[in-house]
Design a protein around this motif. Structure first.
Motif, PDB file in Angstrom:
ATOM      1  N   ILE A  83       0.853  -1.182   0.000  1.00 37.17           N
ATOM      2  CA  ILE A  83       0.000   0.000   0.000  1.00 37.17           C
ATOM      3  C   ILE A  83       0.888   1.232   0.000  1.00 37.17           C
ATOM      4  O   ILE A  83       1.808   1.345   0.819  1.00 37.17           O
ATOM      5  N   PHE A  84       0.638   2.134  -0.926  1.00 33.21           N
ATOM      6  CA  PHE A  84       1.354   3.415  -0.958  1.00 33.21           C
ATOM      7  C   PHE A  84       0.326   4.520  -0.746  1.00 33.21           C
ATOM      8  O   PHE A  84      -0.635   4.642  -1.514  1.00 33.21           O
ATOM      9  N   THR A  85       0.492   5.274   0.339  1.00 26.54           N
ATOM     10  CA  THR A  85      -0.472   6.324   0.653  1.00 26.54           C
ATOM     11  C   THR A  85       0.230   7.673   0.768  1.00 26.54           C
ATOM     12  O   THR A  85       1.383   7.748   1.192  1.00 26.54           O
ATOM     13  N   VAL A  86      -0.476   8.721   0.375  1.00 20.37           N
ATOM     14  CA  VAL A  86       0.055  10.079   0.395  1.00 20.37           C
ATOM     15  C   VAL A  86      -0.857  10.945   1.243  1.00 20.37           C
ATOM     16  O   VAL A  86      -2.087  10.915   1.088  1.00 20.37           O
ATOM     17  N   GLN A  87      -0.252  11.729   2.130  1.00 22.58           N
ATOM     18  CA  GLN A  87      -0.989  12.697   2.930  1.00 22.58           C
ATOM     19  C   GLN A  87      -0.794  14.083   2.303  1.00 22.58           C
ATOM     20  O   GLN A  87       0.325  14.562   2.166  1.00 22.58           O
ATOM     21  N   ARG A 106       2.513  -0.193 -10.273  1.00 25.24           N
ATOM     22  CA  ARG A 106       2.690  -1.556 -10.798  1.00 25.24           C
ATOM     23  C   ARG A 106       2.646  -2.592  -9.681  1.00 25.24           C
ATOM     24  O   ARG A 106       2.225  -3.725  -9.896  1.00 25.24           O
ATOM     25  N   TYR A 107       3.083  -2.215  -8.490  1.00 26.67           N
ATOM     26  CA  TYR A 107       3.128  -3.192  -7.396  1.00 26.67           C
ATOM     27  C   TYR A 107       2.416  -2.726  -6.129  1.00 26.67           C
ATOM     28  O   TYR A 107       2.396  -3.435  -5.127  1.00 26.67           O
ATOM     29  N   SER A 108       1.818  -1.531  -6.129  1.00 25.31           N
ATOM     30  CA  SER A 108       1.158  -1.017  -4.926  1.00 25.31           C
ATOM     31  C   SER A 108      -0.271  -0.599  -5.216  1.00 25.31           C
ATOM     32  O   SER A 108      -0.556  -0.014  -6.268  1.00 25.31           O
ATOM     33  N   LYS A 109      -1.162  -0.883  -4.274  1.00 25.32           N
ATOM     34  CA  LYS A 109      -2.443  -0.195  -4.244  1.00 25.32           C
ATOM     35  C   LYS A 109      -2.184   1.184  -3.636  1.00 25.32           C
ATOM     36  O   LYS A 109      -1.366   1.325  -2.728  1.00 25.32           O
ATOM     37  N   THR A 110      -2.881   2.190  -4.145  1.00 25.13           N
ATOM     38  CA  THR A 110      -2.561   3.557  -3.726  1.00 25.13           C
ATOM     39  C   THR A 110      -3.777   4.225  -3.092  1.00 25.13           C
ATOM     40  O   THR A 110      -4.917   4.033  -3.527  1.00 25.13           O
ATOM     41  N   ALA A 111      -3.501   5.021  -2.070  1.00 28.73           N
ATOM     42  CA  ALA A 111      -4.564   5.718  -1.341  1.00 28.73           C
ATOM     43  C   ALA A 111      -4.127   7.140  -1.036  1.00 28.73           C
ATOM     44  O   ALA A 111      -3.001   7.370  -0.582  1.00 28.73           O
ATOM     45  N   LEU A 112      -5.009   8.073  -1.289  1.00 22.37           N
ATOM     46  CA  LEU A 112      -4.753   9.494  -1.020  1.00 22.37           C
ATOM     47  C   LEU A 112      -5.567   9.925   0.197  1.00 22.37           C
ATOM     48  O   LEU A 112      -6.771   9.664   0.270  1.00 22.37           O
ATOM     49  N   ALA A 347      -6.598   3.940  12.985  1.00 25.52           N
ATOM     50  CA  ALA A 347      -5.560   3.173  12.293  1.00 25.52           C
ATOM     51  C   ALA A 347      -6.111   1.839  11.814  1.00 25.52           C
ATOM     52  O   ALA A 347      -5.799   1.379  10.708  1.00 25.52           O
ATOM     53  N   GLU A 348      -6.955   1.207  12.621  1.00 27.77           N
ATOM     54  CA  GLU A 348      -7.551  -0.068  12.240  1.00 27.77           C
ATOM     55  C   GLU A 348      -8.508   0.097  11.059  1.00 27.77           C
ATOM     56  O   GLU A 348      -8.585  -0.775  10.180  1.00 27.77           O
ATOM     57  N   ARG A 349      -9.221   1.225  11.012  1.00 25.76           N
ATOM     58  CA  ARG A 349     -10.119   1.456   9.879  1.00 25.76           C
ATOM     59  C   ARG A 349      -9.331   1.608   8.576  1.00 25.76           C
ATOM     60  O   ARG A 349      -9.757   1.150   7.512  1.00 25.76           O
ATOM     61  N   TYR A 350      -8.169   2.256   8.646  1.00 26.75           N
ATOM     62  CA  TYR A 350      -7.297   2.329   7.460  1.00 26.75           C
ATOM     63  C   TYR A 350      -6.876   0.923   7.037  1.00 26.75           C
ATOM     64  O   TYR A 350      -6.908   0.584   5.841  1.00 26.75           O
ATOM     65  N   THR A 355      -6.756  -3.683   3.382  1.00 28.07           N
ATOM     66  CA  THR A 355      -6.952  -5.107   3.135  1.00 28.07           C
ATOM     67  C   THR A 355      -7.943  -5.330   1.997  1.00 28.07           C
ATOM     68  O   THR A 355      -7.720  -6.180   1.110  1.00 28.07           O
ATOM     69  N   ALA A 356      -9.022  -4.545   2.011  1.00 25.75           N
ATOM     70  CA  ALA A 356     -10.009  -4.658   0.931  1.00 25.75           C
ATOM     71  C   ALA A 356      -9.400  -4.269  -0.414  1.00 25.75           C
ATOM     72  O   ALA A 356      -9.698  -4.885  -1.445  1.00 25.75           O
ATOM     73  N   LEU A 357      -8.543  -3.259  -0.421  1.00 27.83           N
ATOM     74  CA  LEU A 357      -7.886  -2.855  -1.676  1.00 27.83           C
ATOM     75  C   LEU A 357      -6.985  -3.967  -2.194  1.00 27.83           C
ATOM     76  O   LEU A 357      -6.953  -4.244  -3.406  1.00 27.83           O
ATOM     77  N   LYS A 358      -6.237  -4.598  -1.309  1.00 28.78           N
ATOM     78  CA  LYS A 358      -5.340  -5.682  -1.715  1.00 28.78           C
ATOM     79  C   LYS A 358      -6.119  -6.844  -2.324  1.00 28.78           C
ATOM     80  O   LYS A 358      -5.635  -7.515  -3.247  1.00 28.78           O
TER      81      LYS A 358
END
Length: 360
Positions: A83-87, A106-112, A347-350, A355-358
């Motif tokens: 997972i790659f996330t940006v704040q 190519r190898y990460s699900k991404t979240a903003l 943190a658990e909600r993230y 997990t759902a994204l993966k």
């Protein structure tokens, strides 16, 4: 889970506070976190205020804080996060990130994580494709649903720092603060916003001995409070520091009330929230805030007063300083609020979303 997070870190800023509160919970839970952080700041709100953890790599700079725009992508590409996330994308070196973003995807699900309370003008902002976009509340969803598919928008509230109680007398002795006065705390890079309260505090000081404590490294704030300290008999102590979190909590434990005064600018329609209150509420120090838009989501966990009514401010301050029942009510409300949106729960909600994204 291998999580990469590009974000400000160990700094006096909302994105940093959010990232630290959830990121440290992920590490505590055993996840493999790498933080890709900024290289500091030429302005007080982005300076690094404490030593970095071993999982932090400072690999970018941003013009938002007066630095050169640069990014060393090698730490991100080497780590290959799941997972790659940006704040707060708008303050990132977007041009440099976009050059390698395709490789990351190519190898990460991404979240903003959206911190922007407005729709950025920069077209490049909207060229990044995200698997999930995280908003703190419905206000952000309403705004960003005009530019992103609604099924990609997810509400996860801004986290609160957990409760950390402290002893007032012990904290004052450790910090060399007076034991026999009511301490009013102002801190941060926008401490200057509290300057309009000085005449009212000067009047309260005549019936209830006060000690005004100002913690800031901001030039405008330092100049303003130094000038006021020469104009009034009110004791104003200025400490030039941006305390790390553990020391900040000692100051909060020492104080009788933390005050954050903001006056809304005419025509400002940006969405906003107070990351500072989210960070400080867990100290159980009473918090007083003006009725500005930045505090609109706060209710019984703080004491509000009309921003332009100093008489109301004085009366409510005196109540906070003298009414033990009010203090206990504030503590109960703070505990309830933090329990609902604690850093651990957020943190658990993230992680549930990741997990759902993966699995998608």
């Amino acid at each position: 889970m291998r999580i990469g997070m590009m974000t400000p870190w160990n700094a006096n800023s909302g994105p940093s506070i959010c990232a630290e509160l959830i990121g440290r919970e992920w590490v505590e839970a055993g996840h493999d976190l790498r933080v890709f952080a900024h290289d500091g700041s030429n302005s007080p709100d982005g300076i690094v205020i404490q030593e970095d953890e071993e999982y932090v790599e400072r690999c970018f700079g941003t013009s938002y804080w007066g630095r050169d725009e640069w990014l060393d992508p090698e730490p991100i590409l080497r780590f290959r996060p799941e997972i790659f996330t940006v704040q707060n994308l708008a303050i990132m070196p977007m041009n440099e990130l976009f050059k390698v973003y395709g490789e990351i995807r190519r190898y990460s699900k991404t979240a903003l994580v959206i911190h922007e309370g407005y729709l950025p003008d920069e077209p490049l902002f909207y060229k990044f494709e995200w698997d999930a976009i995280i908003c703190f509340d419905e206000r952000y969803v309403r705004l960003f649903s005009t530019v992103y598919p609604k099924d990609k928008l997810h509400i996860i509230p801004f986290p609160y720092h957990p409760i950390v109680s402290g002893d007032k007398g012990e904290a004052r002795r450790m910090l060399s603060l007076p034991l026999n006065r009511k301490i009013i705390l102002f801190f941060g890079y926008s401490a200057w916003r509290n300057l309009p309260l000085i005449p009212a505090l000067d009047e309260v000081n005549r019936i209830c001995p006060l000690h005004i404590l100002v913690l800031t490294t901001d030039g405008r704030s330092l100049r303003g409070f130094k000038l006021e300290s020469r104009r009034v008999k009110l004791p104003i102590e200025i400490r030039v520091e941006a305390p790390p979190l553990s020391r900040l909590y000692k100051y909060l434990h020492a104080a009788d009330v933390f005050v954050k005064h903001v006056e809304d600018e005419p025509g400002d329609e940006n969405i906003t929230l107070s990351s500072t209150v989210h960070l400080c509420l867990g100290s159980e120090c009473p918090i007083m805030v003006s009725d500005a838009k930045i505090f609109e989501s706060l209710n019984e966990q703080v004491v509000k007063y009309p921003a332009r009514n100093l008489e109301k401010f004085k009366s409510r301050l005196i109540q906070v300083l003298t009414d033990r029942d009010l203090i206990e009510a504030l503590k109960r409300a703070a505990r309830k609020c933090i329990e609902e949106n604690s850093a651990s729960k957020i943190a658990e909600r993230y992680l549930t979303l990741f997990t759902a994204l993966k699995e998608s």
